[in-house]
Design a protein around this motif. Sequence first.
Motif, short mmCIF file in Angstrom:
data_model
loop_
_atom_site.label_atom_id
_atom_site.label_comp_id
_atom_site.label_asym_id
_atom_site.label_seq_id
_atom_site.Cartn_x
_atom_site.Cartn_y
_atom_site.Cartn_z
N TYR A 54 0.64 -1.20 0.06
CA TYR A 54 0.03 0.18 0.00
C TYR A 54 0.68 1.16 -0.03
N GLU A 55 2.17 1.29 0.77
CA GLU A 55 2.76 2.52 0.55
C GLU A 55 3.57 2.64 -0.91
N ALA A 56 3.95 1.43 -1.52
CA ALA A 56 4.59 1.61 -2.73
C ALA A 56 3.99 1.43 -4.08
N VAL A 57 2.62 1.12 -3.95
CA VAL A 57 1.84 1.10 -5.16
C VAL A 57 0.42 1.71 -5.23
N ASP A 58 0.28 2.63 -6.13
CA ASP A 58 -1.02 3.63 -6.25
C ASP A 58 -1.93 2.61 -7.06
N PHE A 59 -3.05 2.13 -6.45
CA PHE A 59 -4.07 1.29 -7.53
C PHE A 59 -4.53 2.19 -8.45
N ASP A 60 -4.86 3.45 -8.22
CA ASP A 60 -5.43 4.26 -9.13
C ASP A 60 -4.67 4.62 -10.43
N ARG A 101 -8.49 -7.33 -11.40
CA ARG A 101 -8.15 -7.07 -10.02
C ARG A 101 -9.11 -6.22 -9.41
N LEU A 102 -8.92 -6.03 -8.21
CA LEU A 102 -9.95 -5.27 -7.10
C LEU A 102 -9.25 -4.39 -6.38
N GLY A 103 -7.85 -4.87 -6.08
CA GLY A 103 -7.09 -4.02 -5.22
C GLY A 103 -5.54 -3.78 -5.58
N VAL A 104 -4.78 -3.16 -4.72
CA VAL A 104 -3.19 -3.24 -4.63
C VAL A 104 -2.93 -4.93 -4.26
N VAL A 105 -3.30 -5.08 -3.29
CA VAL A 105 -3.50 -6.52 -2.75
C VAL A 105 -4.77 -7.22 -3.12
N ASP A 106 -4.70 -7.99 -4.13
CA ASP A 106 -6.07 -8.25 -4.82
C ASP A 106 -6.75 -9.32 -4.14
N HIS A 107 -5.89 -10.36 -3.85
CA HIS A 107 -6.46 -11.56 -3.29
C HIS A 107 -5.30 -12.51 -2.51
N LYS A 142 -7.50 -0.02 7.09
CA LYS A 142 -8.63 0.52 6.72
C LYS A 142 -9.22 0.21 5.41
N VAL A 143 -8.91 -1.16 4.93
CA VAL A 143 -9.06 -1.72 3.61
C VAL A 143 -10.31 -2.69 3.73
N PRO A 144 -11.21 -2.39 2.94
CA PRO A 144 -12.29 -3.19 3.03
C PRO A 144 -12.02 -4.76 2.58
N CYS A 145 -12.35 -5.92 3.48
CA CYS A 145 -11.99 -7.07 3.00
C CYS A 145 -13.07 -8.07 3.18
N TYR A 146 -13.04 -9.00 1.82
CA TYR A 146 -14.37 -9.79 1.72
C TYR A 146 -13.51 -11.38 2.10
N THR A 147 -14.14 -11.99 2.77
CA THR A 147 -13.75 -13.47 2.98
C THR A 147 -14.62 -14.32 1.84
N THR A 190 -16.87 0.52 4.67
CA THR A 190 -17.77 0.18 3.84
C THR A 190 -17.40 0.85 2.51
N GLN A 191 -16.73 2.10 2.56
CA GLN A 191 -16.31 2.93 1.42
C GLN A 191 -14.71 2.50 1.23
N VAL A 192 -14.39 2.68 -0.29
CA VAL A 192 -13.09 2.15 -0.39
C VAL A 192 -12.22 3.42 -1.02
N VAL A 193 -10.99 3.38 -0.67
CA VAL A 193 -9.89 4.33 -1.06
C VAL A 193 -9.49 3.98 -2.45
N LYS A 194 -9.51 4.61 -3.44
CA LYS A 194 -9.18 4.28 -4.80
C LYS A 194 -7.77 3.78 -4.80
N ALA A 195 -6.67 4.36 -4.25
CA ALA A 195 -5.43 4.23 -4.47
C ALA A 195 -5.17 2.76 -3.59
N LYS A 196 -6.15 2.28 -2.78
CA LYS A 196 -5.89 0.90 -2.48
C LYS A 196 -6.67 -0.17 -2.83
N GLY A 197 -7.88 0.25 -3.25
CA GLY A 197 -8.84 -0.91 -3.52
C GLY A 197 -9.44 -1.66 -2.31
N VAL A 198 -9.88 -2.86 -2.73
CA VAL A 198 -10.30 -3.92 -1.87
C VAL A 198 -9.64 -5.17 -2.00
#
Length: 293
Positions: free
Chosen positions: A73-79, A87-93, A123-128, A176-184
């Motif tokens: 999250y510090e090194a990659v801007d998902f936007d 993909r859904l986020g910087v760390v996608d899965h 503070k990243v939305p997580c789905y299990t 429940t809201q996403v930061v675009k630079a990180k994703g979910v």
Amino acid sequence: MSASMLYCGKVYISGARNKPALESIERAAKMFPDTAIVNKFDDETYNRVCYTLVSKSTDSLKNAVFSMFNAAYEAVDFDQHSGTHPRLGVVDHVCFHPLGSTSVQQVALIARALAKDVGSILKVPCYTYGAAHKDQRLLDAVRRELGYFKPNVTGQQWSGGLESEVLPLEPDEGPTQVVKAKGVVVIGASGWVVNYNAPVFCKDIGVVRRIARRVSGRGGGLASVQSIALVHDDVIEVACNLVEPSLVGVDQVQGAVEQLGAEAGVTVGKGYFTDLSPDDIIQTYFKMISSGQ
């Protein structure tokens, strides 16, 4: 050493072209000596990398993966991200798998603990999904609700962050809201899953999509196989997840793609794995630990 109790985690990160970022992420994982990165599969066209980590300690594995999250999250801007793999986020899965006599329920505990930490601390939305979710829901079901399978720009590319800050599906952990630079991120636990990609020498994405759908269990093909057509350089790959590889193996998948390709009048090449086998993973881990890597 006995392989009776080992834990495996696969971490998929959206970014294979940013080498300094990957070096930072790998350094973060290496802070935990009981955990080793036993395999790295990166693809610049997909702009995606998968790290396979193994540990004899659940805490070490969870902390190593969490540290990778932080570095990513510090090194990659998902936007600013783009690639031909969804993909859904910087760390996608992240998926956890048992090795040896470890149970799926044991790795599910790691998945749930990681999701809680990522949601509450980062503070990243997580789905299990899978054994980590109370209803055992499937990975592709989560992805489908979040629009994972639909390219959002021309040229079969996935580019930039999620279109809306308000999520269509309530996360299990985190905001429940996403930061675009990180994703979910989607985090789960299951038995071993084989990732296998078969190249089709065809420029028509529609033709290969029909092949991919007919190969999949969802499309009436091979049970427990999930597949998608993805543009990859001069070919289009049928990228497959074999969810029950002991029941449906790669020979059956390769044969099905070749048969459907022949019916469509296109040539199919020999597929490839994106990871080591469980036995090779265990052997590699012990070699790395014994040599102090």
